[in-house]
Design an enzyme around this catalytic site. Structure first.
Site, short mmCIF file in Angstrom:
data_model
loop_
_atom_site.label_atom_id
_atom_site.label_comp_id
_atom_site.label_asym_id
_atom_site.label_seq_id
_atom_site.Cartn_x
_atom_site.Cartn_y
_atom_site.Cartn_z
N ASP A 4 1.48 3.82 -10.50
CA ASP A 4 0.23 4.51 -10.72
C ASP A 4 0.07 4.61 -12.25
O ASP A 4 1.05 4.44 -12.99
CB ASP A 4 0.29 5.91 -10.08
CG ASP A 4 -0.99 6.69 -10.28
OD1 ASP A 4 -2.08 6.11 -10.09
OD2 ASP A 4 -0.91 7.88 -10.62
N ARG A 5 -1.14 4.86 -12.72
CA ARG A 5 -1.35 4.94 -14.17
C ARG A 5 -1.24 6.38 -14.66
O ARG A 5 -0.26 6.77 -15.28
CB ARG A 5 -2.70 4.33 -14.55
CG ARG A 5 -2.86 4.15 -16.07
CD ARG A 5 -4.24 3.75 -16.46
NE ARG A 5 -5.11 4.93 -16.49
CZ ARG A 5 -6.40 4.90 -16.77
NH1 ARG A 5 -6.99 3.75 -17.03
NH2 ARG A 5 -7.12 6.02 -16.79
N ASP A 6 -2.27 7.17 -14.40
CA ASP A 6 -2.34 8.54 -14.94
C ASP A 6 -1.26 9.42 -14.33
O ASP A 6 -1.20 9.58 -13.12
CB ASP A 6 -3.72 9.14 -14.68
CG ASP A 6 -4.84 8.31 -15.30
OD1 ASP A 6 -4.63 7.76 -16.39
OD2 ASP A 6 -5.92 8.21 -14.69
N TYR A 15 -9.41 12.39 -16.07
CA TYR A 15 -10.50 11.43 -16.24
C TYR A 15 -10.56 10.85 -17.65
O TYR A 15 -11.60 10.90 -18.31
CB TYR A 15 -11.85 12.05 -15.86
CG TYR A 15 -11.92 12.48 -14.42
CD1 TYR A 15 -11.95 11.55 -13.39
CD2 TYR A 15 -11.95 13.83 -14.08
CE1 TYR A 15 -12.00 11.94 -12.05
CE2 TYR A 15 -12.01 14.24 -12.75
CZ TYR A 15 -12.04 13.28 -11.75
OH TYR A 15 -12.09 13.68 -10.44
N ASN A 47 -6.31 4.73 -8.89
CA ASN A 47 -7.61 5.26 -8.47
C ASN A 47 -8.36 5.70 -9.71
O ASN A 47 -7.80 6.40 -10.55
CB ASN A 47 -7.44 6.47 -7.54
CG ASN A 47 -7.00 6.11 -6.15
OD1 ASN A 47 -7.02 4.95 -5.74
ND2 ASN A 47 -6.60 7.11 -5.39
N CYS A 85 -9.38 1.18 -8.38
CA CYS A 85 -10.38 1.49 -7.37
C CYS A 85 -11.42 2.41 -8.02
O CYS A 85 -11.10 3.53 -8.39
CB CYS A 85 -9.76 2.17 -6.15
SG CYS A 85 -11.03 2.73 -4.99
N HIS A 87 -14.04 3.62 -6.49
CA HIS A 87 -14.79 4.26 -5.41
C HIS A 87 -14.40 5.71 -5.16
O HIS A 87 -13.27 6.11 -5.42
CB HIS A 87 -14.58 3.48 -4.10
CG HIS A 87 -14.87 2.03 -4.23
ND1 HIS A 87 -13.90 1.08 -4.07
CD2 HIS A 87 -16.01 1.38 -4.54
CE1 HIS A 87 -14.43 -0.13 -4.26
NE2 HIS A 87 -15.71 0.03 -4.54
N LYS A 104 -6.34 4.69 -2.88
CA LYS A 104 -5.14 5.30 -2.32
C LYS A 104 -5.51 6.66 -1.71
O LYS A 104 -6.29 7.38 -2.32
CB LYS A 104 -4.07 5.47 -3.41
CG LYS A 104 -3.56 4.16 -3.95
CD LYS A 104 -2.57 4.35 -5.09
CE LYS A 104 -3.29 4.79 -6.35
NZ LYS A 104 -2.40 4.99 -7.50
#
EC number: 3.1.3.-
Length: 161
Positions: A4-6, A15, A47, A85, A87, A104
């Site tokens: 995952d990134r964040d 954000y 995400n 993603c 969305h 996810k």
């Protein structure tokens, strides 16, 4: 290795989309170098509902991704793939305000990356910081998954020890 990134690679300051907001978590460079020496591909699955929510644009997301790639390239670390993603079913940007198979806990990003990079999911690892990361790993058939609990348990604790 799926990441995952964040909250895993960079500090999650809610954000983020500007390069100056991107701050790598302590120990990540060494951990990813070690993962590479162990033979893992490095795949980011993230995400990014801020796009659907209208907090930032797709172009701004890609600007931050390019910055992230450059920061890691300076450390001689290249990602094999970065999947995002944009969305969210409650989004306000119509084209991204959908339920999808990539967000996810759905496994779409992981499955796409595995197909495109010929990755054996059963022998793979996913590292995330939310339950949705772990659920996506399970749905995709990833062999091992780790839920980080900063500041007690970070990526460097998994890879370097």
């Amino acid at each position: 290795m799926f990441l995952d990134r964040d909250g895993v690679i960079n500090i999650d300051s809610h954000y983020i989309f500007r390069p100056e907001q991107f701050e790598v978590i302590d120990g990540v460079f060494d951990a990813l170098r070690r993962a590479r020496t162990l033979g893992y591909a490095l795949i980011v699955v993230t995400n990014q509902s801020g796009i659907a929510r209208g907090y930032f644009s797709l172009a701004e997301y890609f600007t931050l991704e390019a910055h992230m790639r450059a920061v890691f390239a300076e450390e001689k670390i290249n990602f094999d793939g970065i999947y995002h993603c944009p969305h969210h079913p409650d989004g306000i940007v119509a084209q991204f305000a959908i339920a999808c198979r990539c967000r996810k806990p759905q496994p779409g990003m992981i499955l796409q990356a595995a197909c495109e990079h010929d990755i054996d999911l059963g022998n793979s690892i996913l590292v995330g910081d939310k339950d949705s990361d772990i659920l996506a790993a399970g749905a995709a058939g990833v062999g091992q998954s780790y839920l980080l609990d900063p500041p007690r348990f970070m990526l460097k604790d998994i890879i370097l020890h």
